[in-house]
Scaffold this motif. Sequence first.
Motif, PDB file in Angstrom:
ATOM      1  N   TYR A 156       0.281   8.029   0.950  1.00 14.07           N
ATOM      2  CA  TYR A 156       0.145   9.265   0.189  1.00 14.07           C
ATOM      3  C   TYR A 156       0.534  10.493   0.983  1.00 14.07           C
ATOM      4  O   TYR A 156       0.725  11.561   0.426  1.00 14.07           O
ATOM      5  CB  TYR A 156      -1.294   9.419  -0.309  1.00 14.07           C
ATOM      6  CG  TYR A 156      -1.673   8.387  -1.338  1.00 14.07           C
ATOM      7  CD1 TYR A 156      -1.382   8.607  -2.675  1.00 14.07           C
ATOM      8  CD2 TYR A 156      -2.274   7.200  -0.975  1.00 14.07           C
ATOM      9  CE1 TYR A 156      -1.711   7.659  -3.629  1.00 14.07           C
ATOM     10  CE2 TYR A 156      -2.588   6.246  -1.923  1.00 14.07           C
ATOM     11  CZ  TYR A 156      -2.311   6.484  -3.249  1.00 14.07           C
ATOM     12  OH  TYR A 156      -2.610   5.553  -4.181  1.00 14.07           O
ATOM     13  N   HIS A 178      -2.872  35.165 -21.747  1.00 12.42           N
ATOM     14  CA  HIS A 178      -2.821  33.885 -21.040  1.00 12.42           C
ATOM     15  C   HIS A 178      -2.393  34.093 -19.597  1.00 12.42           C
ATOM     16  O   HIS A 178      -1.319  33.682 -19.198  1.00 12.42           O
ATOM     17  CB  HIS A 178      -1.856  32.937 -21.732  1.00 12.42           C
ATOM     18  CG  HIS A 178      -2.172  32.743 -23.167  1.00 12.42           C
ATOM     19  ND1 HIS A 178      -3.308  32.107 -23.588  1.00 12.42           N
ATOM     20  CD2 HIS A 178      -1.521  33.123 -24.286  1.00 12.42           C
ATOM     21  CE1 HIS A 178      -3.326  32.096 -24.909  1.00 12.42           C
ATOM     22  NE2 HIS A 178      -2.258  32.710 -25.351  1.00 12.42           N
ATOM     23  N   LEU A 190      38.382   4.877  -3.214  1.00 11.79           N
ATOM     24  CA  LEU A 190      38.210   6.032  -4.079  1.00 11.79           C
ATOM     25  C   LEU A 190      38.631   5.682  -5.502  1.00 11.79           C
ATOM     26  O   LEU A 190      39.719   5.173  -5.724  1.00 11.79           O
ATOM     27  CB  LEU A 190      39.102   7.157  -3.552  1.00 11.79           C
ATOM     28  CG  LEU A 190      38.908   8.516  -4.194  1.00 11.79           C
ATOM     29  CD1 LEU A 190      37.514   9.016  -3.931  1.00 11.79           C
ATOM     30  CD2 LEU A 190      39.927   9.483  -3.652  1.00 11.79           C
ATOM     31  N   VAL A 226      35.031  10.269  -8.562  1.00 13.06           N
ATOM     32  CA  VAL A 226      35.541  11.649  -8.629  1.00 13.06           C
ATOM     33  C   VAL A 226      34.925  12.398  -9.799  1.00 13.06           C
ATOM     34  O   VAL A 226      34.424  13.524  -9.659  1.00 13.06           O
ATOM     35  CB  VAL A 226      37.075  11.637  -8.738  1.00 13.06           C
ATOM     36  CG1 VAL A 226      37.593  13.048  -8.913  1.00 13.06           C
ATOM     37  CG2 VAL A 226      37.683  11.003  -7.518  1.00 13.06           C
ATOM     38  N   LEU A 227      34.886  11.744 -10.968  1.00 15.14           N
ATOM     39  CA  LEU A 227      34.296  12.401 -12.133  1.00 15.14           C
ATOM     40  C   LEU A 227      32.810  12.655 -11.912  1.00 15.14           C
ATOM     41  O   LEU A 227      32.278  13.702 -12.272  1.00 15.14           O
ATOM     42  CB  LEU A 227      34.506  11.548 -13.379  1.00 15.14           C
ATOM     43  CG  LEU A 227      35.861  11.729 -14.038  1.00 15.14           C
ATOM     44  CD1 LEU A 227      36.027  10.752 -15.167  1.00 15.14           C
ATOM     45  CD2 LEU A 227      36.003  13.147 -14.546  1.00 15.14           C
ATOM     46  N   TYR A 262      27.434   8.209 -13.432  1.00 14.21           N
ATOM     47  CA  TYR A 262      28.716   7.744 -12.905  1.00 14.21           C
ATOM     48  C   TYR A 262      28.575   7.302 -11.458  1.00 14.21           C
ATOM     49  O   TYR A 262      29.121   6.270 -11.057  1.00 14.21           O
ATOM     50  CB  TYR A 262      29.768   8.853 -13.009  1.00 14.21           C
ATOM     51  CG  TYR A 262      30.535   8.823 -14.307  1.00 14.21           C
ATOM     52  CD1 TYR A 262      30.115   8.035 -15.365  1.00 14.21           C
ATOM     53  CD2 TYR A 262      31.676   9.580 -14.470  1.00 14.21           C
ATOM     54  CE1 TYR A 262      30.807   8.005 -16.546  1.00 14.21           C
ATOM     55  CE2 TYR A 262      32.385   9.564 -15.658  1.00 14.21           C
ATOM     56  CZ  TYR A 262      31.943   8.770 -16.697  1.00 14.21           C
ATOM     57  OH  TYR A 262      32.632   8.739 -17.869  1.00 14.21           O
ATOM     58  N   ILE A 265      -5.001  22.144 -11.628  1.00 17.09           N
ATOM     59  CA  ILE A 265      -5.974  21.586 -12.572  1.00 17.09           C
ATOM     60  C   ILE A 265      -7.316  22.293 -12.442  1.00 17.09           C
ATOM     61  O   ILE A 265      -7.997  22.578 -13.434  1.00 17.09           O
ATOM     62  CB  ILE A 265      -6.094  20.069 -12.358  1.00 17.09           C
ATOM     63  CG1 ILE A 265      -4.809  19.413 -12.847  1.00 17.09           C
ATOM     64  CG2 ILE A 265      -7.272  19.500 -13.124  1.00 17.09           C
ATOM     65  CD1 ILE A 265      -4.679  17.990 -12.470  1.00 17.09           C
ATOM     66  N   MET A 289       0.848  -1.212   0.000  1.00 12.52           N
ATOM     67  CA  MET A 289       0.000   0.000   0.000  1.00 12.52           C
ATOM     68  C   MET A 289       0.878   1.255   0.000  1.00 12.52           C
ATOM     69  O   MET A 289       1.817   1.368   0.780  1.00 12.52           O
ATOM     70  CB  MET A 289      -0.881  -0.048   1.258  1.00 12.52           C
ATOM     71  CG  MET A 289      -1.898   1.069   1.351  1.00 12.52           C
ATOM     72  SD  MET A 289      -3.171   0.919   0.087  1.00 12.52           S
ATOM     73  CE  MET A 289      -3.815   2.575   0.086  1.00 12.52           C
ATOM     74  N   ILE A 290       0.574   2.154  -0.894  1.00 12.77           N
ATOM     75  CA  ILE A 290       1.353   3.394  -0.983  1.00 12.77           C
ATOM     76  C   ILE A 290       0.868   4.382   0.072  1.00 12.77           C
ATOM     77  O   ILE A 290      -0.332   4.511   0.307  1.00 12.77           O
ATOM     78  CB  ILE A 290       1.183   4.022  -2.376  1.00 12.77           C
ATOM     79  CG1 ILE A 290       1.692   3.064  -3.433  1.00 12.77           C
ATOM     80  CG2 ILE A 290       1.902   5.329  -2.476  1.00 12.77           C
ATOM     81  CD1 ILE A 290       1.248   3.420  -4.810  1.00 12.77           C
ATOM     82  N   GLU A 325      -2.852  30.706 -17.174  1.00 14.29           N
ATOM     83  CA  GLU A 325      -1.834  29.678 -17.349  1.00 14.29           C
ATOM     84  C   GLU A 325      -0.556  30.024 -16.600  1.00 14.29           C
ATOM     85  O   GLU A 325       0.170  29.145 -16.165  1.00 14.29           O
ATOM     86  CB  GLU A 325      -1.521  29.492 -18.840  1.00 14.29           C
ATOM     87  CG  GLU A 325      -2.603  28.791 -19.614  1.00 14.29           C
ATOM     88  CD  GLU A 325      -3.624  29.754 -20.144  1.00 14.29           C
ATOM     89  OE1 GLU A 325      -3.822  30.825 -19.547  1.00 14.29           O
ATOM     90  OE2 GLU A 325      -4.244  29.433 -21.171  1.00 14.29           O
ATOM     91  N   ASP A 364     -10.777  28.241 -15.781  1.00 16.86           N
ATOM     92  CA  ASP A 364     -10.421  29.170 -16.848  1.00 16.86           C
ATOM     93  C   ASP A 364     -11.173  28.820 -18.133  1.00 16.86           C
ATOM     94  O   ASP A 364     -11.564  29.704 -18.895  1.00 16.86           O
ATOM     95  CB  ASP A 364      -8.910  29.120 -17.078  1.00 16.86           C
ATOM     96  CG  ASP A 364      -8.471  30.053 -18.172  1.00 16.86           C
ATOM     97  OD1 ASP A 364      -8.968  31.196 -18.176  1.00 16.86           O
ATOM     98  OD2 ASP A 364      -7.659  29.653 -19.015  1.00 16.86           O
ATOM     99  N   ALA A 415      38.172   6.691  -9.994  1.00 15.09           N
ATOM    100  CA  ALA A 415      37.962   7.786 -10.929  1.00 15.09           C
ATOM    101  C   ALA A 415      36.492   8.036 -11.230  1.00 15.09           C
ATOM    102  O   ALA A 415      36.071   9.177 -11.391  1.00 15.09           O
ATOM    103  CB  ALA A 415      38.699   7.473 -12.227  1.00 15.09           C
TER     104      ALA A 415
END
Lengths: 480, 124
Positions: free
Chosen positions: A4, A102, A199, A204-205, A177, A18, A1-2, A105, A24, A201
Amino acid sequence: MIRYSAFFPELVLAITAILIIGLDLIFKKSKTKQSFLNWVSFSGVLFSIAIVCFDGNILSTSFHQFLVTDPLAVFGKIIILVSALLTLLMTFRYFKSNTTEHQAEFLVIILFATIGASALTSAQEIITLYVALETLTISSYILAAYMKRDAGSNEAGMKYLLLGAFSSAVLLFGFSYLYGATATTNILKMNERLMTEPLNALIVLGIIFVIAGLSFKISLAPFHMWTPDVYEGAPTPVTAYLSVASKAAGFIAFIRIFLVALNTPALVHIWGGLFAVLAALSIVIGNLSAIPQKNIKRMMAYSSVAQAGYIIIGLLVNNQLGLTAMLFYLFVYLFANMGAFLAIVIVSSQINSEQIDDFSGLWKRSPLISMALLIFMLSLAGVPPFAGFTGKWYLFGAAIQNGYLWLGLLGMIFSVISLYYYLQIVRRTLVLDSPENKPISISVIEKTALIICMLVTIVLGFYATPLMHVIHRTVGSFMN
Amino acid sequence: MLFKYGYVLAFLVAGVFFILFAFLTNWIISPNGLLGQKFHENRSVDTYECGVDTIGTAWVRFNVSFYLYALLFVLFDVETVFLYPWAVSFRKLGLVGFSEMIVFIGILLVGLAYAWKKGVLKWE
């Protein structure tokens, strides 16, 4: 169950947006409809703030820990939603003098941008973080280019889109990365794996690319090139939104990635040094470039580059004191910068000019706005009785205590230099005379907002205990 | 230390190779390339056997409505793509899945109504 509850604030904003689109379409174009829609958007954001304040203190996660509601998320959401509220207020004023067909909007897109920024504060997973960031930035591109008959706005939108898309790609590349090095997108798990990983590359990159991509969003030098043009060309409410809400979201993303995911002893050495260089560059370039500016929005753009440099000091020292200083300064910056932009919108929409010279003699035309500008500018410059001073005190103190003496001193020296350009505005509004004496009109709600911003800026200067209490709890829940 | 950057080097080489390879194949199969015919005359660029002779260049201004239609098309295309996996696992998702899809389609319907009302679908 999510569950909310972790994204109720965003849900409320989405429903409001909405609803505004629907209303509008249904009603015929008229003045009453527009003010009705304004109030719908305004109350939607207010309702969202209420939910964050009363419901947000429970630590909860949802969507398999993609979203988390912790004190940091609540703090970030409050900053973002309050700045969205003030942006809406500026929008109502702005469209009285700059017409577009507009208008509804515009409100909707501000709400969508706020959904992105708000979700970003609670993202605990880099894909979610990226999607939320894109919701924010794509909406910002549209907002920056909103006045389609105005060449400046078009230029702003185009530059922002091209550079923003590029920086998003760089950010995503950096994320890829980091994912490659840790095989997880969850920020907490990423930290666990990086602790044991030697550690290499890739990491680090990855860090360098993530710093480059995210620094663009908060306009740290040397990734600030878009800032002056976009801030100058975009409609003023959008400039205000970009300088506070968008930046606050960026800073929260920085905190999540660097203080949580990449917070291992070996990595701190790398990004701490990089951030120190970026902070110093931002402070120097931002403050020096702001001095010769004639356009007030352009000046505020360079000022915001410098402010980003100050705020990032709190991140690079990587301890409780630094994070406290950072969050405090963000809060102070919200009210000072938003207040200044509110004053700028009210004035410039009535004098039809954004040149600093045209603010001359404002004290005769509107004493309240002149006083507000005085307070906000002094606070941004960091002059003692105001909150900006307390914030800078904490930030530079944190830098000096943690071996960045040079950075603290640099910040102090350039704060003094920044007084020059901040006081240029004050000098024109208070000392010089203007050829015109027509009073500047200001509505009750704008007056209230200005006074609240002023009060916060003044009171936090010497009585910050309640706010510090909240921040201490936020920081305490975050790092030990 | 340096060999740790081998990853990056490998990616770099692969990336460059992909681009070079594309150019290379293009050159091999192109009319003037390795395998292509070596002669060139005016007739060889003409429409082959059937079709209409071309008039003017392809660089003309399109009606902006094409772009709006294309945008709408992409939107509903993605919706369809999203509906398929949902329909396959419809029983598993239960009532929650159903109501969430209703919300999703509802949001898209608002978008369609917006486009309709603003006259995007009208061809002028």
